[in-house]
Design an enzyme around this catalytic site. Structure first.
Site, PDB file in Angstrom:
ATOM      1  N   ASP A  26       0.835  -1.196   0.163  1.00  0.00           N
ATOM      2  CA  ASP A  26      -0.041  -0.063  -0.122  1.00  0.00           C
ATOM      3  C   ASP A  26       0.850   1.353  -0.028  1.00  0.00           C
ATOM      4  OD1 ASP A  26      -2.257   1.431  -0.240  1.00  0.00           O
ATOM      5  OD2 ASP A  26      -2.562   1.156   2.024  1.00  0.00           O
ATOM      6  N   ASN A  74     -11.068  -2.962  -5.372  1.00  0.00           N
ATOM      7  CA  ASN A  74     -10.380  -2.038  -6.120  1.00  0.00           C
ATOM      8  C   ASN A  74     -11.063  -1.554  -7.467  1.00  0.00           C
ATOM      9  OD1 ASN A  74      -7.041  -3.163  -5.198  1.00  0.00           O
ATOM     10  ND2 ASN A  74      -8.043  -1.207  -4.486  1.00  0.00           N
ATOM     11  N   ARG A  77     -12.100   1.901  -8.086  1.00  0.00           N
ATOM     12  CA  ARG A  77     -11.365   2.990  -8.564  1.00  0.00           C
ATOM     13  C   ARG A  77     -11.791   3.459  -9.810  1.00  0.00           C
ATOM     14  NH1 ARG A  77      -5.406   2.179  -5.725  1.00  0.00           N
ATOM     15  NH2 ARG A  77      -6.186   1.593  -3.886  1.00  0.00           N
TER      16      ARG A  77
HETATM   17  C1  IPE Z   1      -5.468  -2.858  -0.314  1.00  0.00           C
HETATM   18  O1  IPE Z   1      -5.047  -1.516  -0.670  1.00  0.00           O
HETATM   19  C2  IPE Z   1      -5.486  -3.851  -1.489  1.00  0.00           C
HETATM   20  C3  IPE Z   1      -4.031  -3.776  -2.296  1.00  0.00           C
HETATM   21  C4  IPE Z   1      -2.948  -3.503  -1.642  1.00  0.00           C
HETATM   22  C5  IPE Z   1      -4.214  -4.562  -3.489  1.00  0.00           C
HETATM   23  P1  IPE Z   1      -6.122  -0.541  -0.457  1.00  0.00           P
HETATM   24  O2  IPE Z   1      -5.591   0.880  -0.689  1.00  0.00           O
HETATM   25  O3  IPE Z   1      -7.023  -0.836  -1.854  1.00  0.00           O
HETATM   26  O4  IPE Z   1      -7.053  -0.449   0.692  1.00  0.00           O
HETATM   27  P2  IPE Z   1      -8.031   0.474   1.459  1.00  0.00           P
HETATM   28  O5  IPE Z   1      -9.125   0.943   0.497  1.00  0.00           O
HETATM   29  O6  IPE Z   1      -7.126   1.824   1.948  1.00  0.00           O
HETATM   30  O7  IPE Z   1      -8.398  -0.057   2.715  1.00  0.00           O
HETATM   31  C1  IPE Z   2      -1.465   0.313  -3.392  1.00  0.00           C
HETATM   32  O1  IPE Z   2      -1.295   1.630  -3.495  1.00  0.00           O
HETATM   33  C2  IPE Z   2      -1.821  -0.570  -4.814  1.00  0.00           C
HETATM   34  C3  IPE Z   2      -3.043  -0.933  -4.861  1.00  0.00           C
HETATM   35  C4  IPE Z   2      -4.126  -0.909  -4.050  1.00  0.00           C
HETATM   36  C5  IPE Z   2      -3.360  -1.473  -6.386  1.00  0.00           C
HETATM   37  P1  IPE Z   2      -2.538   2.500  -3.504  1.00  0.00           P
HETATM   38  O2  IPE Z   2      -2.968   2.819  -4.849  1.00  0.00           O
HETATM   39  O3  IPE Z   2      -3.687   1.869  -2.611  1.00  0.00           O
HETATM   40  O4  IPE Z   2      -2.137   3.735  -2.829  1.00  0.00           O
HETATM   41  P2  IPE Z   2      -2.603   4.916  -1.767  1.00  0.00           P
HETATM   42  O5  IPE Z   2      -3.215   4.074  -0.646  1.00  0.00           O
HETATM   43  O6  IPE Z   2      -3.476   5.546  -2.492  1.00  0.00           O
HETATM   44  O7  IPE Z   2      -1.399   5.779  -1.468  1.00  0.00           O
HETATM   45 MG    MG Z   3      -4.195   2.108  -0.582  1.00  0.00          MG
END
Ligand code: IPE
Ligand code: IPE
Ligand code: MG
Length: 246
Positions: A26, A74, A77
């Site tokens: 993350d 996800n 998004r």
């Molecule tokens: C968790 O990260 C999913 C992955 C790392 C693939 P997210 O960034 O999607 O989680 P939330 O939404 O902050 O809980």
């Molecule tokens: C993790 O990074 C990647 C995925 C969940 C696919 P994020 O995209 O969630 O990054 P933040 O949480 O917005 O910084």
């Molecule tokens: Mg994230």
């Protein structure tokens, strides 16, 4: 090896390394934001970190490394970001799996990946087949993965077996559920690491992590490397695991 006879000092676990490390990668977006870059730049750097950590896992004696790459949530998004993430995944499968394979990495996917684009599914299946004989490290990628859906799927399979008479109601126990999870052939995670400072599991390995040690680190995923993994393993070695006993 004489390690079994060594005193296990304060830690009940001694310095035994975790067999299975699972990581919630993350912080890619925040990494990019801090640099005034588009989120995709963070995801690209995140793939580099994943490759580094996959190599490092083998060097550090980790048998199984699970990386949470895309959750069932996800899809919420923006479509552009989802499509960027799928593009990076495709690039990784096409260009990077071979090198990992030369390092003895076997690829396994958990999650409902069969619903992704058919050509991507084909590429994934080929990569999994091509690396099936490797045995140094198993790299598990959680793709379109959600723990709740995984458990519901196992419940459905069990219900079907009961309905068809292949199993009795009394056969439904923890082992029967476990045997129907994507992870049936893997040891449970000993250590779950989440980067970026968030302290939640976000629907990751809820069943399997029942007795995992949890570690939340502030490092953003694109900055996470071999030294961070080594540090996490050192920290893990200090933990006392009890599994409900004394
Ligand atoms: C968790 O990260 C999913 C992955 C790392 C693939 P997210 O960034 O999607 O989680 P939330 O939404 O902050 O809980
Ligand atoms: C993790 O990074 C990647 C995925 C969940 C696919 P994020 O995209 O969630 O990054 P933040 O949480 O917005 O910084
Ligand atoms: Mg994230």
């Amino acid at each position: 090896m004489t390690s079994a006879a060594a005193p296990s000092v304060a830690s009940g676990q001694g310095a035994k390394p975790p067999r299975h490390v699972a990581i919630i990668m993350d912080g890619n977006g925040r990494w990019a934001k801090r640099r005034l870059l588009p989120r995709i730049a963070g995801h690209k750097k995140g793939v580099e970190a994943a490759k580094t950590v996959a190599r490092a896992a083998g060097d550090l004696g980790v048998e199984v490394l699970t990386l949470y790459a895309f959750s069932t949530e996800n899809w919420r998004r923006p479509p552009d970001e989802v499509s960027d993430l799928m593009g990076l995944l495709r690039h990784f499968i096409e260009h990077d799996v071979q090198e990992l394979s030369q390092n003895g990495v076997r690829l396994k996917i958990i999650g409902d990946y069969k619903t992704l684009q058919p050509d991507l599914v084909q590429l994934i299946d080929k990569a999994v087949a091509d690396t099936a004989a490797n045995c140094r490290t198993t790299l598990v990628i959680a793709l379109n993965y959600g723990s709740q859906a995984e458990i519901a799927r196992a419940a459905q399979a069990l219900a079907q077996d009961v309905a068809s008479g292949a199993a009795a109601l009394a056969d439904i126990d923890a082992a029967a559920i476990e045997a129907r999870l994507y992870t049936a052939d893997l040891p449970p995670p000993d250590l779950v690491i989440r980067t970026s400072g968030e302290q939640r599991l976000s629907n990751f390995l809820l069943w399997q992590a029942a007795y995992a040690e949890l570690m939340f680190v502030d490092t953003l995923w694109p900055d996470f490397g071999k030294a961070h993994l080594a540090q996490a393993l050192e920290n893990f070695a200090m933990r006392e695991r009890r599994f409900g006993g004394l």
